[in-house]
Design an enzyme around this catalytic site. Structure first.
Site, PDB file in Angstrom:
ATOM      1  N   GLN A  53       0.214  -1.423  -0.394  1.00 34.02           N
ATOM      2  CA  GLN A  53      -0.253  -0.047  -0.346  1.00 34.02           C
ATOM      3  C   GLN A  53       1.007   1.325  -0.174  1.00 34.02           C
ATOM      4  O   GLN A  53       0.688   2.588  -0.249  1.00 34.02           O
ATOM      5  CB  GLN A  53      -1.383  -0.230   1.578  1.00 34.02           C
ATOM      6  CG  GLN A  53      -1.684  -1.237   1.358  1.00 34.02           C
ATOM      7  CD  GLN A  53      -2.968  -1.059   2.612  1.00 34.02           C
ATOM      8  OE1 GLN A  53      -2.454  -1.750   3.109  1.00 34.02           O
ATOM      9  NE2 GLN A  53      -4.234  -0.366   2.360  1.00 34.02           N
ATOM     10  N   CYS A  94     -10.719   0.235   3.019  1.00 36.91           N
ATOM     11  CA  CYS A  94      -9.229  -0.686   3.433  1.00 36.91           C
ATOM     12  C   CYS A  94      -8.808   1.085   2.305  1.00 36.91           C
ATOM     13  O   CYS A  94      -9.151   2.132   1.763  1.00 36.91           O
ATOM     14  CB  CYS A  94      -8.893  -1.511   1.910  1.00 36.91           C
ATOM     15  SG  CYS A  94      -7.474  -1.655   1.599  1.00 36.91           S
ATOM     16  N   LEU A  95      -7.816   1.766   3.456  1.00 37.42           N
ATOM     17  CA  LEU A  95      -6.641   2.926   2.611  1.00 37.42           C
ATOM     18  C   LEU A  95      -6.693   2.498   1.628  1.00 37.42           C
ATOM     19  O   LEU A  95      -6.807   4.342   0.360  1.00 37.42           O
ATOM     20  CB  LEU A  95      -5.318   3.197   3.222  1.00 37.42           C
ATOM     21  CG  LEU A  95      -5.858   3.788   5.004  1.00 37.42           C
ATOM     22  CD1 LEU A  95      -4.262   3.123   5.657  1.00 37.42           C
ATOM     23  CD2 LEU A  95      -6.693   4.575   5.210  1.00 37.42           C
ATOM     24  N   HIS A 136      -6.174  -9.364   7.404  1.00 37.48           N
ATOM     25  CA  HIS A 136      -6.533  -7.488   6.246  1.00 37.48           C
ATOM     26  C   HIS A 136      -5.210  -7.247   6.009  1.00 37.48           C
ATOM     27  O   HIS A 136      -5.475  -7.399   4.481  1.00 37.48           O
ATOM     28  CB  HIS A 136      -7.111  -6.713   7.260  1.00 37.48           C
ATOM     29  CG  HIS A 136      -7.180  -5.781   6.155  1.00 37.48           C
ATOM     30  ND1 HIS A 136      -8.379  -5.713   5.097  1.00 37.48           N
ATOM     31  CD2 HIS A 136      -6.650  -4.590   5.242  1.00 37.48           C
ATOM     32  CE1 HIS A 136      -8.235  -4.671   4.805  1.00 37.48           C
ATOM     33  NE2 HIS A 136      -7.461  -3.466   4.283  1.00 37.48           N
TER      34      HIS A 136
END
Length: 168
Positions: A53, A94-95, A136
């Site tokens: 991410q 979720c970012l 996650h």
């Protein structure tokens, strides 16, 4: 390892679908990357962030469930050793998928082994919100997104937001 600063990567960036590589060097560049990941997590008001991410396909995630006086946690080369318990559908976001939320089924208990910033191995277990966060973030290291785990009805409801992300 690429230099900092890092930035949050959004879907459909291909790094989010890569299987992350193990970390082999526990050096200053690793500490810098982890520091940047923690910064991004806090600035984005998230409870966890995986290296993909932040644009790095490495087996690292950071988390902080936001409970009082909780320190940021760092998991390097994590392995889920055991899961147990009834699976529950609970809402996750979720970012890397802003404005997308869906109900995801996960085991309630997790035991995980990982390394810290010095390379020392540790194990932790949880049946709390931490267990969900760890699963996650671990998924991100396998190239798995909540889109892959959410209920079909939730995917359908999020289709416009997904299309907007893909078309940006």
């Amino acid at each position: 390892m690429p230099p900092s600063p890092c930035q949050l990567v959004l879907h459909p960036d291909p790094v989010l679908r890569e299987t992350a590589r193990p970390v082999e060097s526990f050096d200053e560049s690793l500490a810098t990357l982890v520091s940047e990941m923690i910064r991004i997590m806090h600035e984005s008001e998230g409870v966890g962030l995986a290296a993909p991410q932040a644009g790095h396909a490495l087996q690292i995630f950071v988390c902080n469930a936001g409970t009082e006086d909780e320190a940021d946690s760092v998991f390097i080369n994590p392995e889920i050793m055991q899961t147990d318990g009834a699976q529950e559908w609970a809402e996750e976001g979720c970012l890397s998928l802003p404005k997308i939320h869906g109900r995801v089924r996960r085991p309630t208990y997790v035991r995980i082994r990982a390394q810290d910033l010095t390379g020392a191995t540790f194990e932790v277990e949880s049946e709390t919100f931490h267990a969900r966060i760890w699963q996650h973030e671990y998924d991100h290291l396998q190239g798995v997104l909540i889109l892959d785990r959410m209920r079909p009805i939730d995917r359908l409801a999020a289709r416009r937001a997904i299309k907007d992300l893909v078309g940006r």
